[in-house]
Design a protein around this motif. Sequence first.
Motif, PDB file in Angstrom:
ATOM      1  N   UNK A   1     -28.814  10.630  -0.883  1.00  0.00           N
ATOM      2  CA  UNK A   1     -27.624  11.448  -0.637  1.00  0.00           C
ATOM      3  C   UNK A   1     -26.387  10.558  -0.608  1.00  0.00           C
ATOM      4  N   UNK A   2     -25.450  10.836  -1.517  1.00  0.00           N
ATOM      5  CA  UNK A   2     -24.177  10.094  -1.548  1.00  0.00           C
ATOM      6  C   UNK A   2     -23.268  10.582  -0.447  1.00  0.00           C
ATOM      7  N   UNK A   3     -23.142  11.900  -0.354  1.00  0.00           N
ATOM      8  CA  UNK A   3     -22.236  12.504   0.610  1.00  0.00           C
ATOM      9  C   UNK A   3     -22.588  13.979   0.744  1.00  0.00           C
ATOM     10  N   UNK A   4     -22.302  14.547   1.889  1.00  0.00           N
ATOM     11  CA  UNK A   4     -22.423  15.986   2.102  1.00  0.00           C
ATOM     12  C   UNK A   4     -21.026  16.509   2.393  1.00  0.00           C
ATOM     13  N   UNK A   5     -20.622  17.533   1.634  1.00  0.00           N
ATOM     14  CA  UNK A   5     -19.242  18.026   1.708  1.00  0.00           C
ATOM     15  C   UNK A   5     -19.232  19.545   1.814  1.00  0.00           C
ATOM     16  N   UNK A   6     -18.106  20.116   2.252  1.00  0.00           N
ATOM     17  CA  UNK A   6     -17.993  21.576   2.211  1.00  0.00           C
ATOM     18  C   UNK A   6     -18.149  22.058   0.768  1.00  0.00           C
ATOM     19  N   UNK A   7     -18.824  23.169   0.599  1.00  0.00           N
ATOM     20  CA  UNK A   7     -19.092  23.723  -0.732  1.00  0.00           C
ATOM     21  C   UNK A   7     -17.824  23.805  -1.582  1.00  0.00           C
ATOM     22  N   UNK A   8     -16.694  24.130  -0.978  1.00  0.00           N
ATOM     23  CA  UNK A   8     -15.434  24.287  -1.704  1.00  0.00           C
ATOM     24  C   UNK A   8     -14.903  22.960  -2.259  1.00  0.00           C
TER      25      UNK A   8
ATOM     26  N   UNK B   1     -26.825  18.557  -7.088  1.00  0.00           N
ATOM     27  CA  UNK B   1     -26.186  19.210  -5.947  1.00  0.00           C
ATOM     28  C   UNK B   1     -27.229  20.064  -5.243  1.00  0.00           C
ATOM     29  N   UNK B   2     -27.230  19.997  -3.908  1.00  0.00           N
ATOM     30  CA  UNK B   2     -28.157  20.790  -3.105  1.00  0.00           C
ATOM     31  C   UNK B   2     -27.385  21.522  -2.026  1.00  0.00           C
ATOM     32  N   UNK B   3     -27.579  22.810  -1.947  1.00  0.00           N
ATOM     33  CA  UNK B   3     -26.983  23.613  -0.882  1.00  0.00           C
ATOM     34  C   UNK B   3     -27.737  23.295   0.402  1.00  0.00           C
ATOM     35  N   UNK B   4     -27.016  22.862   1.424  1.00  0.00           N
ATOM     36  CA  UNK B   4     -27.667  22.506   2.684  1.00  0.00           C
ATOM     37  C   UNK B   4     -27.853  23.706   3.613  1.00  0.00           C
ATOM     38  N   UNK B   5     -27.323  24.861   3.195  1.00  0.00           N
ATOM     39  CA  UNK B   5     -27.536  26.075   3.969  1.00  0.00           C
ATOM     40  C   UNK B   5     -26.524  26.311   5.071  1.00  0.00           C
ATOM     41  N   UNK B   6     -25.580  25.434   5.253  1.00  0.00           N
ATOM     42  CA  UNK B   6     -24.592  25.585   6.311  1.00  0.00           C
ATOM     43  C   UNK B   6     -23.167  25.570   5.757  1.00  0.00           C
ATOM     44  N   UNK B   7     -23.033  26.034   4.503  1.00  0.00           N
ATOM     45  CA  UNK B   7     -21.721  26.038   3.859  1.00  0.00           C
ATOM     46  C   UNK B   7     -21.357  24.693   3.251  1.00  0.00           C
ATOM     47  N   UNK B   8     -22.306  23.787   3.243  1.00  0.00           N
ATOM     48  CA  UNK B   8     -22.065  22.458   2.684  1.00  0.00           C
ATOM     49  C   UNK B   8     -22.999  22.194   1.516  1.00  0.00           C
ATOM     50  N   UNK B   9     -22.625  21.194   0.735  1.00  0.00           N
ATOM     51  CA  UNK B   9     -23.408  20.782  -0.419  1.00  0.00           C
ATOM     52  C   UNK B   9     -23.652  19.285  -0.336  1.00  0.00           C
ATOM     53  N   UNK B  10     -24.896  18.885  -0.537  1.00  0.00           N
ATOM     54  CA  UNK B  10     -25.232  17.462  -0.600  1.00  0.00           C
ATOM     55  C   UNK B  10     -25.152  17.033  -2.058  1.00  0.00           C
ATOM     56  N   UNK B  11     -24.413  15.954  -2.312  1.00  0.00           N
ATOM     57  CA  UNK B  11     -24.352  15.356  -3.640  1.00  0.00           C
ATOM     58  C   UNK B  11     -25.316  14.179  -3.613  1.00  0.00           C
ATOM     59  N   UNK B  12     -26.337  14.242  -4.452  1.00  0.00           N
ATOM     60  CA  UNK B  12     -27.362  13.208  -4.449  1.00  0.00           C
ATOM     61  C   UNK B  12     -27.415  12.488  -5.788  1.00  0.00           C
ATOM     62  N   UNK B  13     -27.938  11.281  -5.735  1.00  0.00           N
ATOM     63  CA  UNK B  13     -28.310  10.538  -6.936  1.00  0.00           C
ATOM     64  C   UNK B  13     -29.822  10.558  -6.992  1.00  0.00           C
ATOM     65  N   UNK B  14     -30.361  10.673  -8.195  1.00  0.00           N
ATOM     66  CA  UNK B  14     -31.802  10.824  -8.354  1.00  0.00           C
ATOM     67  C   UNK B  14     -32.321   9.982  -9.500  1.00  0.00           C
ATOM     68  N   UNK B  15     -33.573   9.601  -9.381  1.00  0.00           N
ATOM     69  CA  UNK B  15     -34.251   8.831 -10.405  1.00  0.00           C
ATOM     70  C   UNK B  15     -35.743   9.116 -10.248  1.00  0.00           C
ATOM     71  N   UNK B  16     -36.529   8.699 -11.212  1.00  0.00           N
ATOM     72  CA  UNK B  16     -37.975   8.899 -11.112  1.00  0.00           C
ATOM     73  C   UNK B  16     -38.703   7.888 -11.980  1.00  0.00           C
ATOM     74  N   UNK B  17     -39.987   7.713 -11.708  1.00  0.00           N
ATOM     75  CA  UNK B  17     -40.834   6.920 -12.595  1.00  0.00           C
ATOM     76  C   UNK B  17     -42.216   7.559 -12.644  1.00  0.00           C
ATOM     77  N   UNK B  18     -42.825   7.456 -13.817  1.00  0.00           N
ATOM     78  CA  UNK B  18     -44.179   7.969 -14.018  1.00  0.00           C
ATOM     79  C   UNK B  18     -45.146   6.834 -13.721  1.00  0.00           C
ATOM     80  N   UNK B  19     -46.091   7.095 -12.851  1.00  0.00           N
ATOM     81  CA  UNK B  19     -47.051   6.075 -12.442  1.00  0.00           C
ATOM     82  C   UNK B  19     -48.340   6.200 -13.241  1.00  0.00           C
ATOM     83  N   UNK B  20     -48.903   5.059 -13.555  1.00  0.00           N
ATOM     84  CA  UNK B  20     -50.181   5.022 -14.276  1.00  0.00           C
ATOM     85  C   UNK B  20     -51.290   4.594 -13.319  1.00  0.00           C
ATOM     86  N   UNK B  21     -51.433   3.300 -13.136  1.00  0.00           N
ATOM     87  CA  UNK B  21     -52.536   2.764 -12.334  1.00  0.00           C
ATOM     88  C   UNK B  21     -52.070   1.902 -11.163  1.00  0.00           C
TER      89      UNK B  21
END
Length: 139
Positions: A56-63, A87-107
């Motif tokens: 999560x970078x920051x959580x801000x008012x939805x507006x 962007x994720x709605x936090x349910x309290x009138x705010x939005x969390x701005x996140x950074x995301x990444x992923x990796x596929x695992x083998x063994x």
Amino acid sequence: MTATTSVKLDRIEELLAEKGYEVAQQGEGILRISEPGSGIALQAALEGGILFFSLTCVTVPRMAITAELMRKMLDAANGISTSNFQLYDTGDGKTAITLNNFCKLQDLGADDEDDILACVHFLLVDVVEARRLIGGMVM
């Protein structure tokens, strides 16, 4: 959580702890990872063979989520080249701005270990740039 997922999650936790991160399981298939020097924390969720990371970078008012802010986050030349914003709605009138990444695992061999560590590193670097990029617009 299956036994295989549990074993993989335990091994991922060990790997990150060996590299100096503070790591704790936070529920089924979820790790909380903290970088001790900066205090920056992120989460990792293991689903099947994919490890998803979110910071999560920051959580801000939805507006505060304006068209100009969205353009900055979506601009290919914004300096965030290894992660993506969500962007994720936090349910309290705010939005969390996140950074995301992923990796596929083998063994969970050396290649997977490198991928896991790279994802964590990229997020820690990208969050500094992301906060600079959007900070003046939402803080």
